[in-house]
Enzyme design. Structure first.
Site, short mmCIF file in Angstrom:
data_model
loop_
_atom_site.label_atom_id
_atom_site.label_comp_id
_atom_site.label_asym_id
_atom_site.label_seq_id
_atom_site.Cartn_x
_atom_site.Cartn_y
_atom_site.Cartn_z
N SER A 82 0.94 -1.19 0.23
CA SER A 82 0.49 -0.08 -0.03
C SER A 82 0.72 1.54 0.05
CB SER A 82 -0.85 0.28 0.94
OG SER A 82 -0.61 0.66 2.35
N LYS A 106 0.76 4.24 7.05
CA LYS A 106 0.00 5.25 6.16
C LYS A 106 0.96 7.02 5.53
CE LYS A 106 -2.84 1.99 4.89
NZ LYS A 106 -2.64 1.62 3.46
#
Length: 621
Positions: free
Chosen positions: A190, A384
């Site tokens: 990701s 993230k």
């Protein structure tokens, strides 16, 4: 149980254990046992030879370990060495302390390791300490070294020596891991290519201030599940509230941040999966299962409907398989949405009671261990980039992120999905060898490459090598409601896939409507459009009861039109924008979920191609 009760227990423990009577037996003054805190300093100094260890009792996550250490050391100086004695010393030492106070026998000299009788007395107790410090592996090390080395006369046994060494190494490691930095391994793509699958990195907890563990009573150095055993590694017997110690700074926009998974309060435990976690989000699993249950229950009915539409389209001379699927899907979606809450409740019950869900990859039902509920600090760690700060206005238009109505900074390695006009233009090995593009970055069916997850720089290089291939960003447009502000039923079903997972809000991976990131003190005026963004904040994160009735909104039983936000929130997105389960899926990240800043990769390895030497000890930006 709150921290305060455990610390009160630590304070009254010397009095319950009657230390004022046994201190005299150790040539100390009785009054020393009656002074809070100082009594522990004396006990550690006398029985452990380290008075300063008393300071470790203040640290949540370490305090009960050190409490057991001082108790076991204490009772052993009065002759209680056996396995049963050691267990009591660790868990409930008061019976032994009562015997010590009653017998009034003087404290014994330290163990004479040359005396086989004394060594035999404490053998199994030492084995227990080593086992609790490092199960099985500790014994393999200790007994293995003991078998190939010669014991020194009068020296501690290897079991005792390694037990002492490992337990205090674990204490030190626990303090560092909890309050300073923690190792973290990148499990998914990701964040590619900023971070790659197989990167090992350090999470700096001092950057934003370390969190005091909410559930400090847990097995050391594992997160939420004991490896190789399908059981949780912690207990909520001792439970604190959110507390963050001072750090070197605060989160800055575009920092790469590690945080506890916001949607991880409820999880489906699947023993087939790493760490037992099935999927990324419980609510997403519920939505999938609800629709599946509905289609299965309505299979016969929709067979009739499918035949009806097929005949109608053929009679009209406009039949195609695609058009038929669209009509049938629209009809199915309409009836499903009409009774959505009922089907979701059936799905929740099935997941909880029957412990089965559909494995979409295998296309079959699988058994699992049921639903588990995790406290904040025991939810999965995610990583993230923080693209939205408290109070920011965000919007995504055609895969471009806007922050406060201006295009956001683009990370150097930020990937988008580019579709090629010539499928199969290269093999995966060619793309890796020429451009460093790994299989996880490819959009392919296992044989034919037809898309690349890459940044602009990489796409430019690919175009030079394959000049006839055109690449275009894969943009998914937002649904547009009709004149009454209502979406088609099939669109309403799709709207449940992205935050805020409301049938009346259309967001997707590349287009997201404008919204504001909540901040502490913000007063929300509820509307039909914005309530969806605050449901989880009010209930899951800030602990209130929310009811949406026909006559208005009720919070904690009181009708209201406003809500005052209690915490700061952040918006996190993966740099690999089309292959990231991030805030677009599960929404805002509360401040109490923030773990630390990703600082450096200390090692990196590709499962197929080996060590990535260029990423070793590389700073993360």
């Amino acid at each position: 149980m709150s921290f305060i009760y455990f610390y009160l227990m630590l304070l009254i423990h010397p009095y319950l254990a009657m230390w004022w009577r046994s201190f005299e037996l150790a040539d100390r003054k009785s009054w020393e046992a009656l002074i809070p805190v100082y009594n522990y300093y004396v006990a550690f100094k006398v029985f452990c030879k380290k008075g300063w260890w008393a300071v470790l009792l203040v640290i949540p996550g370490v305090h009960l370990v050190m409490w057991s250490v001082v108790n076991v050391s204490y009772i052993r100086r009065f002759g209680y060495y056996s396995l049963l004695d050691t267990i009591q010393g660790i868990i409930f030492p008061y019976i032994l302390f009562f015997k010590i106070a009653k017998n009034q026998d003087k404290m014994l000299p330290e163990t004479n390791w040359a005396n086989s009788k004394e060594v035999a007395q404490r053998e199994w107790g030492d084995h227990l300490v080593l086992f609790l410090s490092l199960p099985v592996i500790g014994h393999i090390i200790a007994l293995g070294i003991g078998a190939v080395t010669r014991a020194r006369p009068g020296a501690k046994t290897k079991v005792k020596e390694w037990g002492d060494s490992i337990i205090f190494a674990l204490v030190a490691a626990l303090i560092i891991r909890t309050y300073v930095f923690e190792p973290f391994r990148i499990p998914t793509g990701s964040m590619e290519r900023t971070l790659l699958v197989g990167d090992f990195l350090f999470v700096n907890k001092l950057a934003y201030g370390p969190k005091v563990p909410v559930t400090p009573l847990s097995y050391p150095l594992v997160h939420n599940t004991v490896p190789w055993v399908t059981m949780k590694s912690y207990t909520t017997l001792e439970k604190g509230t959110y507390t963050r110690l001072p750090g070197f700074g605060k989160i800055q926009r575009y920092d790469v941040v590690v945080f506890n998974y916001p949607a991880g309060d409820t999880a489906v435990y699947d023993p087939r999966m790493p760490y037992g976690l099935m999927g990324h989000e419980y609510e997403g699993i519920v939505n999938n299962e609800a629709f599946r249950l509905y289609r299965e229950a309505s299979q016969t009915r929709f067979g009739v409907i499918e035949n009806y539409y097929r005949d109608s389209l053929k009679n009209a001379g406009i039949y195609t398989d695609e058009l038929l699927d669209r009509f049938v899907n629209e009809r199915a979606s309409f009836e499903y949405i009409k009774d959505l809450s009922s089907w979701k409740e059936k799905a929740r019950k099935m997941i909880a009671d029957d412990k089965v869900t559909m494995d979409n990859q295998l296309g079959q039902l699988i058994k699992h261990h049921g639903i588990i509920y995790r406290p904040v600090d025991k939810r999965e760690n995610y990583i993230k980039r923080c693209v939205g700060m408290p109070g920011d206005y965000l919007e995504i238009k055609n895969s471009i992120l806007y922050v406060n109505d201006k295009p956001a900074e683009v990370a150097k390695h930020q990937n988008l999905l580019y579709l090629a006009n010539e499928p199969g233009f290269a093999t995966s090995d060619e793309l890796y060898n020429k451009f460093g593009i790994e299989k996880s970055d490819l959009h392919w069916d296992g044989r034919v490459v037809y898309g690349v997850h890459a940044n602009l720089e990489t796409i430019a290089k690919v175009r030079k090598t394959y000049p006839n291939v055109q690449f275009n960003i894969d943009v998914k447009p937002q649904y547009v409601p009709d004149g009454n502000g209502v979406f088609r039923a099939s669109e309403q079903v799709d709207n449940l896939s992205y935050f805020p997972k409301d049938i009346n809000v259309s967001n997707n991976v590349s287009n997201f409507g404008r919204f504001q990131v909540p901040f502490k003190g913000k007063v929300v005026d509820f509307t039909k459009e914005n309530i969806a963004y605050y449901r989880r904040i009010i209930t899951a994160y800030e602990g209130h009861k929310l009811e949406e009735k026909t006559d208005g909104i009720y919070i904690d039983g009181k009708k209201t039109t406003t809500y005052k936000v209690e915490m700061n929130y952040y918006w996190m997105m993966g740099d690999n924008r089309y292959q990231s389960a991030d805030s677009r899926t599960w929404g805002f990240v509360p401040e109490d979920h923030i773990v630390g800043k990703a600082s450096m990769t200390w090692f990196s390895s590709n499962p197929e191609y080996g060590i990535r030497w260029d990423r070793v000890f590389k700073a993360i930006k």
